[in-house]
Motif scaffolding. Structure first.
Motif, PDB file in Angstrom:
ATOM      1  N   HIS A   1       0.988  -1.261  -0.045  1.00  0.00           N
ATOM      2  CA  HIS A   1       0.249   0.063   0.027  1.00  0.00           C
ATOM      3  C   HIS A   1       0.913   1.405   0.336  1.00  0.00           C
ATOM      4  N   GLU A   2       0.965   2.197  -0.835  1.00  0.00           N
ATOM      5  CA  GLU A   2       1.395   3.077  -0.818  1.00  0.00           C
ATOM      6  C   GLU A   2       0.852   3.777  -2.205  1.00  0.00           C
ATOM      7  N   HIS A   3       1.388   5.433  -2.775  1.00  0.00           N
ATOM      8  CA  HIS A   3       1.408   5.961  -3.474  1.00  0.00           C
ATOM      9  C   HIS A   3      -0.322   6.358  -4.062  1.00  0.00           C
ATOM     10  N   LEU A   4      -0.938   5.402  -3.715  1.00  0.00           N
ATOM     11  CA  LEU A   4      -2.543   5.581  -4.111  1.00  0.00           C
ATOM     12  C   LEU A   4      -3.321   7.126  -4.782  1.00  0.00           C
ATOM     13  N   ASP A   5      -3.172   8.021  -3.606  1.00  0.00           N
ATOM     14  CA  ASP A   5      -2.602   9.194  -4.157  1.00  0.00           C
ATOM     15  C   ASP A   5      -2.346  10.122  -5.340  1.00  0.00           C
ATOM     16  N   PHE A   6      -1.895   9.165  -5.844  1.00  0.00           N
ATOM     17  CA  PHE A   6      -0.783   9.379  -7.269  1.00  0.00           C
ATOM     18  C   PHE A   6      -1.362   8.231  -8.623  1.00  0.00           C
ATOM     19  N   HIS A   7      -1.599   7.271  -8.193  1.00  0.00           N
ATOM     20  CA  HIS A   7      -1.545   6.155  -9.010  1.00  0.00           C
ATOM     21  C   HIS A   7      -3.388   5.933  -9.107  1.00  0.00           C
ATOM     22  N   GLY A   8      -4.324   6.621  -8.359  1.00  0.00           N
ATOM     23  CA  GLY A   8      -5.687   6.181  -7.828  1.00  0.00           C
ATOM     24  C   GLY A   8      -6.032   4.884  -7.678  1.00  0.00           C
ATOM     25  N   THR A   9      -5.684   4.082  -7.712  1.00  0.00           N
ATOM     26  CA  THR A   9      -5.884   2.433  -7.458  1.00  0.00           C
ATOM     27  C   THR A   9      -4.973   1.892  -7.337  1.00  0.00           C
ATOM     28  N   TRP A  10      -5.145   0.985  -6.765  1.00  0.00           N
ATOM     29  CA  TRP A  10      -4.178  -0.540  -6.428  1.00  0.00           C
ATOM     30  C   TRP A  10      -3.610  -0.727  -8.291  1.00  0.00           C
ATOM     31  N   GLU A  11      -4.549  -0.821  -8.161  1.00  0.00           N
ATOM     32  CA  GLU A  11      -4.464  -2.039 -10.158  1.00  0.00           C
ATOM     33  C   GLU A  11      -3.308  -0.911 -11.175  1.00  0.00           C
ATOM     34  N   ARG A  12      -3.857   0.085 -10.798  1.00  0.00           N
ATOM     35  CA  ARG A  12      -2.982   1.594 -11.759  1.00  0.00           C
ATOM     36  C   ARG A  12      -1.905   1.370 -11.082  1.00  0.00           C
ATOM     37  N   TYR A  13      -1.580   1.118  -9.731  1.00  0.00           N
ATOM     38  CA  TYR A  13       0.381   1.819  -9.422  1.00  0.00           C
ATOM     39  C   TYR A  13       0.494   0.538  -9.363  1.00  0.00           C
ATOM     40  N   ARG A  14      -0.058  -1.356  -9.342  1.00  0.00           N
ATOM     41  CA  ARG A  14       1.073  -2.138  -9.807  1.00  0.00           C
ATOM     42  C   ARG A  14       1.139  -2.110 -11.231  1.00  0.00           C
ATOM     43  N   ARG A  15       0.097  -1.430 -12.284  1.00  0.00           N
ATOM     44  CA  ARG A  15       0.367  -1.817 -13.304  1.00  0.00           C
ATOM     45  C   ARG A  15       1.451  -1.277 -13.720  1.00  0.00           C
ATOM     46  N   ASP A  16       1.642   0.543 -13.125  1.00  0.00           N
ATOM     47  CA  ASP A  16       2.510   1.034 -13.170  1.00  0.00           C
ATOM     48  C   ASP A  16       4.352   0.944 -12.788  1.00  0.00           C
ATOM     49  N   LYS A  17       3.997  -0.140 -12.447  1.00  0.00           N
ATOM     50  CA  LYS A  17       5.435  -1.010 -11.649  1.00  0.00           C
ATOM     51  C   LYS A  17       5.236  -1.835 -13.055  1.00  0.00           C
ATOM     52  N   ALA A  18       4.737  -3.094 -12.970  1.00  0.00           N
ATOM     53  CA  ALA A  18       4.614  -3.239 -14.316  1.00  0.00           C
ATOM     54  C   ALA A  18       5.106  -3.045 -15.986  1.00  0.00           C
ATOM     55  N   ARG A  19       5.508  -2.016 -16.013  1.00  0.00           N
ATOM     56  CA  ARG A  19       6.155  -1.333 -17.128  1.00  0.00           C
ATOM     57  C   ARG A  19       7.428  -2.087 -17.590  1.00  0.00           C
ATOM     58  N   LEU A  20       8.273  -1.866 -15.934  1.00  0.00           N
ATOM     59  CA  LEU A  20       9.241  -2.132 -16.098  1.00  0.00           C
ATOM     60  C   LEU A  20      10.097  -3.295 -16.741  1.00  0.00           C
ATOM     61  N   PHE A  21       9.163  -4.584 -16.321  1.00  0.00           N
ATOM     62  CA  PHE A  21       8.757  -5.739 -17.214  1.00  0.00           C
ATOM     63  C   PHE A  21       8.838  -5.768 -18.133  1.00  0.00           C
ATOM     64  N   GLU A  22       7.807  -5.326 -18.783  1.00  0.00           N
ATOM     65  CA  GLU A  22       7.214  -4.992 -20.603  1.00  0.00           C
ATOM     66  C   GLU A  22       8.771  -4.497 -21.091  1.00  0.00           C
ATOM     67  N   MET A  23       8.942  -2.721 -20.246  1.00  0.00           N
ATOM     68  CA  MET A  23      10.303  -3.046 -21.120  1.00  0.00           C
ATOM     69  C   MET A  23      11.107  -3.589 -21.086  1.00  0.00           C
ATOM     70  N   ALA A  24      11.757  -4.233 -19.760  1.00  0.00           N
ATOM     71  CA  ALA A  24      12.466  -5.936 -20.284  1.00  0.00           C
ATOM     72  C   ALA A  24      12.815  -6.319 -21.617  1.00  0.00           C
ATOM     73  N   ALA A  25      11.638  -7.064 -21.007  1.00  0.00           N
ATOM     74  CA  ALA A  25      10.987  -7.714 -22.371  1.00  0.00           C
ATOM     75  C   ALA A  25      11.074  -7.122 -23.992  1.00  0.00           C
ATOM     76  N   ARG A  26      11.116  -5.891 -23.953  1.00  0.00           N
ATOM     77  CA  ARG A  26      10.670  -5.695 -25.249  1.00  0.00           C
ATOM     78  C   ARG A  26      11.903  -4.801 -25.976  1.00  0.00           C
ATOM     79  N   SER A  27      12.403  -4.458 -25.316  1.00  0.00           N
ATOM     80  CA  SER A  27      13.644  -3.724 -25.873  1.00  0.00           C
ATOM     81  C   SER A  27      14.455  -4.329 -26.573  1.00  0.00           C
ATOM     82  N   PRO A  28      15.531  -3.381 -27.424  1.00  0.00           N
ATOM     83  CA  PRO A  28      16.595  -4.289 -28.262  1.00  0.00           C
ATOM     84  C   PRO A  28      17.292  -4.974 -27.325  1.00  0.00           C
TER      85      PRO A  28
END
Length: 445
Positions: A131-158
């Motif tokens: 639990h943290e930063h829901l003031d910025f991300h709005g929802t738990w699902e969005r917070y987790r989704r934003d963190k998951a961007r790192l894993f997508e970036m690792a999979a898709r980067s050159p």
């Protein structure tokens, strides 16, 4: 008359532009990214220390500083990933300095705002999601989704020659399966757990917690088995050690001797991180510690570690607050955790910003009372943080432990819209030595 490119999101585009401006430095480095709610800085520093001990020239960009060779550069007043142009500037400096690897702390704000856009990540590491930063991300699902961007970036980067694509995920975390799905496309997923409920790649056995060190048998990837000792204390740091070992194992899969040397020496000799369970000694007959714990989970872990550092008949005295203009729900949660795990709590200022400090402490007091706290007996409200530290120290008896949480290494505290110079470590030293206390101009408002 001026050429321009119109984009939908300027902050998102800036990372790509900065990468190009500096010659795409991340394409010439192996990049390890670490995200999570708690433990990011420690895990980043551990990875940096392990790789350096293994003889790999490695740089570090954390929310504390950027380390390039022997040079350490401050990265800001408050904790978040530096802006995109600074990230790529630091990476370019690393390339110029002959480094081959870089460890980058990726906060949820940094990922959501595109501050690491343009970075070609190779290894993504998750510490936890709480639990943290829901003031910025709005929802738990969005917070987790934003963190998951790192894993997508690792999979898709050159892809880079000889560099693996991998994800290192905490199997103790309830979101393990979610992050596995988001890491689809990497070559390898490494799991770790301090309390595994099923087989994992990295785990700990025979953990021995001491007041000044943690010793454990580390079961690593590919049947690696090592006895390690760390100056880091507390169960939560075992998880950080396991995460760092998992990342190192991915990068050194075919050099067991080098991996062993890096893990054992890197963990043992890791430099202390400012404001992370940092002891302050002015000759007092009790322990005094400053820690950055500013989330409910981090506070819980810090207090559990504090409890393990003293005899069972001694007391933990916790001093902490909750920031203004941030997730309001955690104010109650922080106070509840304080009353559950500490013997005495002093509630005080922590960046109230434009909110009423009295109102923030009122919400925290309600949380403390819901857990049986009695104001004036088991918890107190002291608005001025310097006075709060002094009062907490005055409550301590021989062998007790006083811990100030929430500011750690930070060098300022925000009242209204002004950042005032503040260092919890200096304030704790003043409280212990009887030196004059710094009083913040608006601390009593």
């Amino acid at each position: 008359a001026v050429p321009y490119a119109q984009v939908e999101n300027g902050m998102a585009a800036l990372g790509l532009l900065a990468s190009a401006y500096y010659g795409h430095p991340s394409h010439r480095l192996t990049i390890i990214g670490v995200t999570g709610t708690d433990g990011k800085t420690t895990t980043c520093t551990l990875i940096h220390s392990i790789l350096s001990a293994a003889g790999i020239p490695t740089g570090l960009i954390s929310t504390v500083n950027a380390v390039i060779g022997d040079e350490a550069l401050e990265t800001g007043l408050h904790v978040t990933t530096p802006p995109a142009h600074e990230v790529h500037m630091y990476l370019a400096k690393m390339v110029e300095s002959g480094l081959t690897h870089a460890v980058l702390e990726a906060t949820s704000h940094g990922l959501a705002q595109g501050r690491v856009n343009g970075v070609a990540f190779d290894v993504a590491v998750l510490t936890n999601v709480t639990h943290e930063h829901l003031d910025f991300h709005g929802t738990w699902e969005r917070y987790r989704r934003d963190k998951a961007r790192l894993f997508e970036m690792a999979a898709r980067s050159p892809r880079k020659p000889g560099t693996p694509k991998a994800a290192v995920i905490n199997a103790d975390d309830p979101s393990t399966d979610y992050f596995r799905q988001m890491a689809a496309g990497v070559d390898r997923v490494v799991t770790y757990a301090a309390q595994p409920l099923f087989p994992v790649d990295v785990r700990a056995e025979s953990v021995d917690y001491e007041p000044d060190a943690t010793r454990l048998m580390l079961q690593g990837p590919d049947d690696l088995r090592l006895r390690v000792e760390s100056p880091l204390v507390g169960p939560f740091n075992v998880s950080n050690i396991l995460a760092a070992t998992g990342a190192a194992g991915v990068l050194l899969p075919n050099d067991r001797d080098r991996l062993r040397q890096g893990v054992v020496e890197g963990i043992r000799c890791m430099p202390p991180i400012p404001g992370r369970m940092e002891r302050i000694d002015e000759g007092q007959d009790f322990l005094a510690v400053v820690d950055f714990a500013h989330t409910p989970n981090a506070l819980r872990r810090a207090l559990e570690a504090a409890r393990a550092m003293i005899p069972a008949d001694r007391r933990v005295i916790a001093i902490f607050g909750s920031a203004g203009l941030r997730d309001r729900e955690k104010r109650r949660m922080m106070a509840e955790i304080g009353m559950e795990l500490a013997d005495r709590c002093v509630l005080t200022a922590e960046d109230p910003r434009t909110e009423s400090l009295a109102a923030i402490l009122g919400e925290m007091a309600t949380g403390a009372q819901s857990r049986g706290g009695v104001e004036g007996e088991s918890f107190w409200r002291v608005m001025d943080r310097g006075q709060a530290l002094a009062f907490g120290c005055s409550l301590a008896r021989r062998g007790d432990l006083v811990i100030a949480c929430g500011k750690g290494h930070e060098q300022s505290m925000c009242f209204g819209t002004t950042e005032y110079a503040w260092d919890d470590r200096e304030a704790m030293r003043a409280a212990l030595s009887g030196a004059p206390l710094r009083t913040l101009p608006t601390a009593t408002q």
